[in-house]
Scaffold this motif. Sequence first.
Motif, short mmCIF file in Angstrom:
data_model
loop_
_atom_site.label_atom_id
_atom_site.label_comp_id
_atom_site.label_asym_id
_atom_site.label_seq_id
_atom_site.Cartn_x
_atom_site.Cartn_y
_atom_site.Cartn_z
N LEU A 1 -28.96 -19.84 37.53
CA LEU A 1 -28.93 -21.21 36.78
C LEU A 1 -30.18 -21.41 35.92
O LEU A 1 -30.29 -22.10 35.13
N THR A 2 -31.19 -20.42 36.32
CA THR A 2 -32.56 -20.66 35.64
C THR A 2 -32.66 -19.51 34.39
O THR A 2 -32.46 -18.40 34.85
N SER A 3 -32.99 -20.19 33.55
CA SER A 3 -33.09 -18.97 32.22
C SER A 3 -34.52 -19.16 31.82
O SER A 3 -35.22 -20.13 31.95
N ARG B 1 -34.77 -27.56 40.08
CA ARG B 1 -33.31 -27.87 39.79
C ARG B 1 -33.07 -27.48 38.38
O ARG B 1 -33.82 -27.44 37.68
N ASN B 2 -31.74 -27.20 38.03
CA ASN B 2 -31.55 -26.78 36.55
C ASN B 2 -30.19 -27.63 36.23
O ASN B 2 -29.27 -28.27 37.07
N SER B 3 -30.01 -27.64 34.98
CA SER B 3 -29.03 -28.57 34.39
C SER B 3 -27.99 -27.65 33.53
O SER B 3 -28.43 -26.53 33.31
N ILE C 1 -23.21 -25.26 44.81
CA ILE C 1 -24.48 -24.98 44.52
C ILE C 1 -25.08 -26.55 43.99
O ILE C 1 -25.92 -26.55 42.94
N ALA C 2 -24.41 -27.37 44.52
CA ALA C 2 -24.52 -28.80 43.77
C ALA C 2 -26.19 -29.42 44.17
O ALA C 2 -26.62 -30.05 43.22
N ASP C 3 -26.82 -28.73 45.23
CA ASP C 3 -28.11 -29.12 45.50
C ASP C 3 -29.03 -28.71 44.56
O ASP C 3 -30.19 -28.66 44.44
N GLN C 4 -28.70 -27.68 43.64
CA GLN C 4 -29.38 -27.04 42.76
C GLN C 4 -29.31 -27.47 41.16
O GLN C 4 -29.79 -26.99 40.44
N ILE C 5 -28.56 -28.42 41.09
CA ILE C 5 -27.93 -29.01 39.74
C ILE C 5 -28.48 -30.30 39.65
O ILE C 5 -28.38 -31.15 40.25
N GLN C 6 -29.16 -30.53 38.54
CA GLN C 6 -29.76 -31.78 37.95
C GLN C 6 -28.62 -32.78 37.20
O GLN C 6 -28.27 -33.70 37.62
N CYS C 7 -28.25 -31.97 36.10
CA CYS C 7 -27.26 -32.65 35.30
C CYS C 7 -26.10 -31.78 34.74
O CYS C 7 -26.19 -30.56 34.77
#
Length: 339
Positions: A268-270, A173-175, A293-299
């Motif tokens: 989302l991933t850098s 996951r990413n923020s 894309i909510a399931d890929q987001i942490q914060c």
Amino acid sequence: MTLEDRIVALSKLGNHLLQPDDHLGAVIHRTYHHNLWFTKNNIKNSIRAIAEEFLEENKLRDFAAHYKLDDNIESIRVGLIMAGNIPLVGFHDFLCVFLCGHHALLKLSDKDPFLFPYLLKLMDRLDDRCSSLATVVGKLENFDAVIATGSNNSSRYFNSYFEKYPHIIRKNRNSIAVLDGKESKKELEALSHDVLDYFGLGCRNVSKLYIPREFDFNPLMETIHEHKEIILHGKYKNNFDYNFAIASLNSQEIVMNGCLILLENESLTSRIASLHYEFYEDANMLNEQLATIADQIQCVVAREAIPNFEITPFGKTQEPSIFDYADGVDTVNMLLSIA
């Protein structure tokens, strides 16, 4: 151990971690030389956050009361497969298992093999019954449930291997941060910590910005540059140089200062030492996009509310409360449902 005993032991551990400890200092030194990403300051920051947010007695009591924990819960053996991206990243899982009165079987990451065993020794010193509820293992066996944290690739393996057991399997996951260009100097300074703390290696670190088309990068980049000492870290600098070289070879437009490279990218991933951004034209359209894309987001860090997301204040992504669960999955409810 009764629930009261467990709360007291954890509270004593928290108090101890906030005091000088030469032995812990030696473990921190050893950990840094084993894994250069785990700088001494980063380890100390992680320990401080755990002590203040997870192990403060009143917070522990509120947490236990919220779930109506008691001494009538049947004990089970729970395997914990720990990640190793930042120091002690799996402590909250251990806390949940321990408070429920279950036995934690800890499979540690090769990147973080020393800190957790020392904390367990401290707990055993504070109350020698603690050792009956936690064991560091080389291989998981004889367990009733599993909590595993890893990458998208490892999660497929975990799901297949542990499908017969009650489990929580976490993926990448990413923020993100949603900015409107009106952020104050104080907010931008706090955001720089969300981006750079732990070298951006945590899933709670901001790795992507959503910004309006007319966004002025200068205030943000000037504020981030105040943390320019990060570039003195050899591994981080190698990543910075690599990102710059790749962007230059690809004739990619970049925004950069001496310690961070911003790239326009939908992902989302850098990579380490870089930060992605994407322009948005309309806030409502952005909200709809994020919902997909909510399931890929942490914060989500933002000044204004965003539907379907709990907003994390600027500067607080790496200081989760005891009620903040990775991936939003309530670990205690899962453990109670099994027992």
